[in-house]
Scaffold this active site. Sequence first.
Site, PDB file in Angstrom:
ATOM      1  N   TRP A  68       0.893  -1.154   0.000  1.00 43.35           N
ATOM      2  CA  TRP A  68       0.000   0.000   0.000  1.00 43.35           C
ATOM      3  C   TRP A  68       0.941   1.215   0.000  1.00 43.35           C
ATOM      4  O   TRP A  68       1.727   1.375   0.945  1.00 43.35           O
ATOM      5  CB  TRP A  68      -0.814   0.060   1.265  1.00 43.35           C
ATOM      6  CG  TRP A  68      -2.005  -0.804   1.490  1.00 43.35           C
ATOM      7  CD1 TRP A  68      -3.247  -0.351   1.840  1.00 43.35           C
ATOM      8  CD2 TRP A  68      -2.131  -2.241   1.503  1.00 43.35           C
ATOM      9  NE1 TRP A  68      -4.118  -1.406   2.045  1.00 43.35           N
ATOM     10  CE2 TRP A  68      -3.453  -2.583   1.840  1.00 43.35           C
ATOM     11  CE3 TRP A  68      -1.222  -3.272   1.239  1.00 43.35           C
ATOM     12  CZ2 TRP A  68      -3.907  -3.894   1.931  1.00 43.35           C
ATOM     13  CZ3 TRP A  68      -1.662  -4.580   1.315  1.00 43.35           C
ATOM     14  CH2 TRP A  68      -2.997  -4.887   1.650  1.00 43.35           C
ATOM     15  N   TYR A 118       0.952   5.353  -0.139  1.00 45.12           N
ATOM     16  CA  TYR A 118       0.190   6.602  -0.159  1.00 45.12           C
ATOM     17  C   TYR A 118       1.122   7.778   0.131  1.00 45.12           C
ATOM     18  O   TYR A 118       1.728   7.822   1.208  1.00 45.12           O
ATOM     19  CB  TYR A 118      -0.913   6.576   0.899  1.00 45.12           C
ATOM     20  CG  TYR A 118      -1.874   5.420   0.790  1.00 45.12           C
ATOM     21  CD1 TYR A 118      -2.471   5.095  -0.422  1.00 45.12           C
ATOM     22  CD2 TYR A 118      -2.188   4.653   1.907  1.00 45.12           C
ATOM     23  CE1 TYR A 118      -3.356   4.035  -0.519  1.00 45.12           C
ATOM     24  CE2 TYR A 118      -3.074   3.594   1.816  1.00 45.12           C
ATOM     25  CZ  TYR A 118      -3.657   3.289   0.599  1.00 45.12           C
ATOM     26  OH  TYR A 118      -4.532   2.229   0.507  1.00 45.12           O
ATOM     27  N   LYS A 178      -0.832  -1.089  -4.252  1.00 46.24           N
ATOM     28  CA  LYS A 178      -2.154  -0.490  -4.098  1.00 46.24           C
ATOM     29  C   LYS A 178      -1.982   1.016  -3.957  1.00 46.24           C
ATOM     30  O   LYS A 178      -1.282   1.491  -3.056  1.00 46.24           O
ATOM     31  CB  LYS A 178      -2.850  -1.059  -2.861  1.00 46.24           C
ATOM     32  CG  LYS A 178      -4.186  -0.410  -2.535  1.00 46.24           C
ATOM     33  CD  LYS A 178      -4.714  -0.894  -1.186  1.00 46.24           C
ATOM     34  CE  LYS A 178      -6.002  -0.189  -0.809  1.00 46.24           C
ATOM     35  NZ  LYS A 178      -6.437  -0.513   0.566  1.00 46.24           N
ATOM     36  N   GLY A 228     -11.791   3.094  -1.831  1.00 48.38           N
ATOM     37  CA  GLY A 228     -12.342   4.285  -1.208  1.00 48.38           C
ATOM     38  C   GLY A 228     -13.565   4.005  -0.357  1.00 48.38           C
ATOM     39  O   GLY A 228     -13.865   2.864  -0.007  1.00 48.38           O
ATOM     40  N   GLY A 274     -12.476  -2.451   0.230  1.00 49.46           N
ATOM     41  CA  GLY A 274     -12.875  -2.833   1.573  1.00 49.46           C
ATOM     42  C   GLY A 274     -14.254  -2.329   1.927  1.00 49.46           C
ATOM     43  O   GLY A 274     -15.234  -3.067   1.913  1.00 49.46           O
TER      44      GLY A 274
END
Length: 312
Positions: free
Chosen positions: A176, A178, A209, A242, A269
């Site tokens: 992940w 970000y 991701k 999201g 999710g």
Amino acid sequence: MPTITRDQVRVPADVMPEAREEYIENYMKATRGTGRLMLFACDQKIEHLNKDFYGEGIDPSDAEPEHLFEIGSQGICGVLAGQRGLIARYAADYPEINYLVKMNSKTNLVKTSQDDPYSPQLTDLGAVLAMREAGVNIVGLGYTIYLGSEYESTMLAEAGDLIAQAHANGLLVVLWIYPRGKAVTDEKAPDLIAGAAGVALCLGADFVKVNPPHEIDGQTSAEGLAIASKAAGRCGLVCAGGSKADAKDFLSQLHDQIHIGGACGNATGRNIHMRSLDEAVRLTKAISAITLADYEVEDALAVFNGEKDFSL
């Protein structure tokens, strides 16, 4: 429906010869033999605490953690991603699910204005390998990096070491990534999303991701994502799902991410688990119909509405 054979799996050179067949098996399991990833993200109980599981607009069944595993068992997913302890508590009752252990997590209580984000590793690889030895169907690991945080170097080093160890033991790794922290003024800027994808490749991840980039200068989000997909190279790029959204809008966005943006899957999710079991299961099938079988949006929507079924 796109399919790959075992000999088409690109095995990284850091996978030890004795772990090669296990890596291929795990890759085929995770991608359901397609080379694409449908990741059911169930790590929010730490990341977002209980606000994603109880309250207005959330089905009451989501308050019970087993709801996640019921969805993973009855729906169609590539992997269910969650922290080691969460998986350990339920995996014995749901042995058929492909599990991806999220190795680090943090809550959302400390804001960026107070301190740059750092997500510490919660356990070492040995504990995960012990669970695998005990029969838990673990196919991979996950790790979050906040690119641009003042703690970036620590997370990069942890992730790089974890990927090397995971591959040596035949496990996949999904990062992940970000961009986030006081140095980051625009977390969804297309150039930063592409940069994050390239970092994942250089660390050796199998999939990354990312958040979909925002529109800029007449360039759509999916068009911006196409640049990130190229930057990812042989690291497969998947988009975060999201917050909960209208099913048709979500499926349309997913279709564009794959067919315009070059994404090789999704990581969803809240859009799934906030719904009732029946609706959540139908949504996993609709998502997988697009991700794994190249369904058009209207056909996938018919699956979500219960007018058609989808199976592998």
